[in-house]
Design an enzyme around this catalytic site. Structure first.
Site, short mmCIF file in Angstrom:
data_model
loop_
_atom_site.label_atom_id
_atom_site.label_comp_id
_atom_site.label_asym_id
_atom_site.label_seq_id
_atom_site.Cartn_x
_atom_site.Cartn_y
_atom_site.Cartn_z
N LYS A 209 0.61 -1.33 0.41
CA LYS A 209 -0.34 0.29 -0.07
C LYS A 209 0.96 1.06 -0.40
CE LYS A 209 -4.32 -2.18 1.55
NZ LYS A 209 -6.08 -2.04 2.12
N ARG A 243 -4.10 -9.77 4.90
CA ARG A 243 -4.51 -9.98 3.60
C ARG A 243 -3.17 -9.29 2.75
NH1 ARG A 243 -6.37 -6.39 -0.30
NH2 ARG A 243 -8.19 -7.12 -2.08
C1 9MG Z 1 -11.03 -5.32 -0.59
N1 9MG Z 1 -9.15 -5.04 0.62
C2 9MG Z 1 -8.18 -4.23 0.04
N2 9MG Z 1 -7.72 -3.17 1.28
C3 9MG Z 1 -8.03 -4.45 2.53
C4 9MG Z 1 -8.08 -3.88 3.36
O1 9MG Z 1 -6.84 -3.10 4.02
N3 9MG Z 1 -8.98 -4.23 4.46
C5 9MG Z 1 -9.57 -5.50 3.70
N4 9MG Z 1 -10.52 -6.07 4.64
N5 9MG Z 1 -10.09 -5.54 2.72
C6 9MG Z 1 -9.44 -4.70 1.72
#
Ligand code: 9MG
Length: 264
Positions: A209, A243
């Site tokens: 990010k 994630r």
């Molecule tokens: C879809 N998406 C993109 N970034 C995310 C994040 O940080 N958390 C979650 N739950 N979904 C995300």
């Protein structure tokens, strides 16, 4: 949790699974197989980009991008399928096609989403965001980002329980990069242990990010080391689901951390 975006415009991997303007199911399945072989327990399938500035997508298009892939993965792979959506119709159809988790960056605030999610009986991840992806980075004026994010998430968890979603089916996510400045993101990383003590499993997404850009000076495709550092910090702070784009490397880091932890 491995990220499987079927979108043409996601910030890091957008368009990689598209051919002639549509989802290339074979490529998407191959990516899913690789992530599971690399150690992913969950695959998060999204059909609408939520990067800052992203445009919304129609329900029909989101269904076209997501549902065939959910069904194909469910047929072939032994993995929990998470569907990254805020759209009631997608929640409903994805559950019928084999999804095991609803991941909603809008925390079930879209019209009909709370009822639709409750009706599926699936666990839900409620994430903090302000406004919509197109304009969210103009809404970073918090008095105290940690207190406000906590407050919001506990409020949404309460609303979900009122709608019939039991507490043991609720996960929370502070929403790194969603309506937050770099300093606010870092503050949330520092305070993750507080959030993790509120009684709900915590999911975090920081992979590649933009918060890593100013810290490392790296472009999006050069942020692996920074992403791994954040994954480890999050796990040490109590996050239960991370994630990520780079499953193999993250799993290695978490296995090393887990081996050291269990030896103590
Ligand atoms: C879809 N998406 C993109 N970034 C995310 C994040 O940080 N958390 C979650 N739950 N979904 C995300």
């Amino acid at each position: 949790m491995g990220i499987l975006n079927t979108t043409p415009d996601s910030f890091s991997d957008g368009g990689q699974l598209q051919r002639d303007g549509a989802l290339d199911l074979d490529s998407a399945l191959a990516r899913a197989r690789d992530m599971v072989a690399a150690g992913a327990d969950i695959l998060d399938i999204g059909g609408e980009s939520t990067r800052p500035g992203a445009e919304p997508v129609s329900v029909a298009e989101e269904l076209r991008r997501v549902i065939p892939l959910v069904a194909a993965i469910d047929r072939e792979l032994d993995v929990v399928i998470s569907v990254d959506t805020s759209t009631p119709e997608v929640m409903h159809e994805a559950a019928a096609a084999g999804a095991g988790l609803i991941n909603d960056v809008r925390a079930l605030q879209r019209k009909g989403a709370m009822e639709a999610a409750a009706a599926t009986g699936l666990p839900v991840c409620l994430m903090h965001m302000r406004g919509e992806p197109k304009t969210m980075q103009q809404q970073t004026d918090y008095q105290s980002v940690v207190a406000e994010v906590l407050d919001y998430l506990l409020g949404r968890a309460g609303a979900a329980q009122q709608a019939g979603i039991s507490a043991d089916r609720i996960l929370l996510d502070p929403g790194f990069g969603f309506a937050k400045s770099l300093e606010q993101n870092l503050s949330l990383v520092r305070h993750l242990p507080e959030l993790a003590k509120k009684g709900y499993p915590i999911l975090v997404g920081m992979s590649r990010k933009s918060m890593l850009g100013p810290i490392t000076g790296r472009d999006v495709d050069q942020r692996l080391a920074g992403s791994l550092a954040l994954a480890l910090l999050a796990a040490q702070s109590g996050a239960k689901i991370i994630r990520v784009h780079d499953v193999r490397e993250t799993v290695d880091v978490l296995r090393v951390w887990s081996a050291v932890g269990s030896a103590v």
